[in-house]
Design a protein around this motif. Sequence first.
Motif, PDB file in Angstrom:
ATOM      1  N   GLY A 101       0.644  -1.093  -0.218  1.00 39.57           N
ATOM      2  CA  GLY A 101      -0.079  -0.434  -0.085  1.00 39.57           C
ATOM      3  C   GLY A 101       0.688   0.949  -0.356  1.00 39.57           C
ATOM      4  O   GLY A 101       0.613   1.920  -0.659  1.00 39.57           O
ATOM      5  N   GLN A 102       1.984   0.667   0.307  1.00 40.98           N
ATOM      6  CA  GLN A 102       2.985   2.563   0.420  1.00 40.98           C
ATOM      7  C   GLN A 102       3.950   2.381  -0.771  1.00 40.98           C
ATOM      8  O   GLN A 102       4.074   3.495  -0.968  1.00 40.98           O
ATOM      9  CB  GLN A 102       4.308   1.889   1.765  1.00 40.98           C
ATOM     10  CG  GLN A 102       4.994   3.162   2.134  1.00 40.98           C
ATOM     11  CD  GLN A 102       5.757   3.119   3.441  1.00 40.98           C
ATOM     12  OE1 GLN A 102       6.273   2.046   2.992  1.00 40.98           O
ATOM     13  NE2 GLN A 102       5.744   4.759   3.939  1.00 40.98           N
ATOM     14  N   ILE A 103       4.029   1.625  -1.793  1.00 38.93           N
ATOM     15  CA  ILE A 103       4.225   1.951  -2.512  1.00 38.93           C
ATOM     16  C   ILE A 103       3.174   2.142  -3.163  1.00 38.93           C
ATOM     17  O   ILE A 103       3.322   3.395  -4.826  1.00 38.93           O
ATOM     18  CB  ILE A 103       4.726  -0.061  -3.229  1.00 38.93           C
ATOM     19  CG1 ILE A 103       6.006  -0.934  -2.811  1.00 38.93           C
ATOM     20  CG2 ILE A 103       5.354   0.080  -4.927  1.00 38.93           C
ATOM     21  CD1 ILE A 103       6.366  -1.430  -3.336  1.00 38.93           C
ATOM     22  N   LEU A 104       1.792   1.464  -3.532  1.00 41.99           N
ATOM     23  CA  LEU A 104       0.944   2.514  -3.959  1.00 41.99           C
ATOM     24  C   LEU A 104       0.887   3.595  -4.303  1.00 41.99           C
ATOM     25  O   LEU A 104       0.060   4.688  -4.966  1.00 41.99           O
ATOM     26  CB  LEU A 104      -0.295   1.877  -4.260  1.00 41.99           C
ATOM     27  CG  LEU A 104      -0.147   0.246  -4.705  1.00 41.99           C
ATOM     28  CD1 LEU A 104      -1.831  -0.849  -3.993  1.00 41.99           C
ATOM     29  CD2 LEU A 104      -0.072  -0.574  -5.897  1.00 41.99           C
ATOM     30  N   SER A 105       0.504   4.059  -3.088  1.00 43.85           N
ATOM     31  CA  SER A 105       1.038   5.661  -2.799  1.00 43.85           C
ATOM     32  C   SER A 105       2.120   6.766  -3.567  1.00 43.85           C
ATOM     33  O   SER A 105       0.927   7.907  -2.973  1.00 43.85           O
ATOM     34  CB  SER A 105       1.059   6.233  -1.118  1.00 43.85           C
ATOM     35  OG  SER A 105       2.673   5.590  -0.788  1.00 43.85           O
ATOM     36  N   SER A 106       2.821   6.193  -4.347  1.00 48.53           N
ATOM     37  CA  SER A 106       3.366   7.174  -4.266  1.00 48.53           C
ATOM     38  C   SER A 106       3.919   7.005  -6.248  1.00 48.53           C
ATOM     39  O   SER A 106       4.195   5.435  -6.664  1.00 48.53           O
ATOM     40  CB  SER A 106       4.849   7.455  -4.077  1.00 48.53           C
ATOM     41  OG  SER A 106       5.535   8.056  -4.559  1.00 48.53           O
TER      42      SER A 106
END
Length: 348
Positions: A332-337
């Motif tokens: 999810g952190q990867i998908l946020s940027s």
Amino acid sequence: MPQTQMNSLPTIEQKLLSVIAGQDLGDITQELCDFSLEEQNATAEAQGIQPTAASDFIPVLGKTVTYIVACVLINDNDEVLAMQEAKKSCAGKWYLPAGRMEIGENICEAAIREVYEETGLNVEMNTVLAVEAAGGSWFRFVLTGLVTGGALKTIAQADKESLQAKWVADITQLPLRAHDILNLIETGKAYKHRNDGRSSQLWHPETLPTRYAHHKNYLRVVAVIRKRATNALNVLVSEKNVHHFPTVEVHPQRSLHSTLRKFMIELFGAELPQHRPHGILSIEHQASPKPHTTDGICLNVLVVFRPALEEVSLIGKCTWHELSKTLEDKLGQILSSKHSTIPLNVIK
């Protein structure tokens, strides 16, 4: 849920962690390729379309594929390393250190060699900045790194590789061989300054190609989707023979977007749910050992679906696997940027 699937799920999560960490997943056998070139050709023929590539296509540098390396090196004064071309077709023009990979080289070795030959500097690569592709047989790997030694090439040292090299504050003030490098330079500068407070965006970690030799060229698809009922993140898993991430052989005559789209149609049908490639999580490449026979690569591509899982139907031998909370948070952190994966720029 079938017991066999239950037993395979931890393996899928471990594989996902390996891909996120920039590690290879090993050999892609016939059993692990969900849509080979032979199968793509059979599908085309069934639709009355004449195949444009041989089913036994093998990627070999200088014969069937072209791999280019280009290097964006930024110093502490925010200057970019540039070289002046010696080739007759563009003599006197300026460009990034760049050139074709040679047989037997891996991507980093080629980049280090090109920088030294064209600028006189020794460098150590620390990450891939972008991958560019034209069709399915021309790739340019854009890297950055650190200067570790050497001395800038001067006019007195001009040779067939370059006329000279220098650090440049504003490369647009020089006559350029092509302007395609301007966005790459901006990306290189942004990456260099990713941790100094100038950017609020999450950038991908330092990621270099893993040294793993593939016989063919592949896209390995890490496709993710949200389940509306629980908001849980799910990843697509192929159930063909062994549980793995869906994998397609790159068609040498099509753009990567076209190859990916046709693969998605095989898995989801003609009414494709809306999706987009987020970027590359990792790259696998190593020239095959002597006698040299292939230069296959595998791009592990993160693909994001917009509709909820409940709205998407599968027709291929695939299933959705709900991720553990730890892995969901990481992904999810990867998908946020938009900068958290390596850009895949499809030229045509």
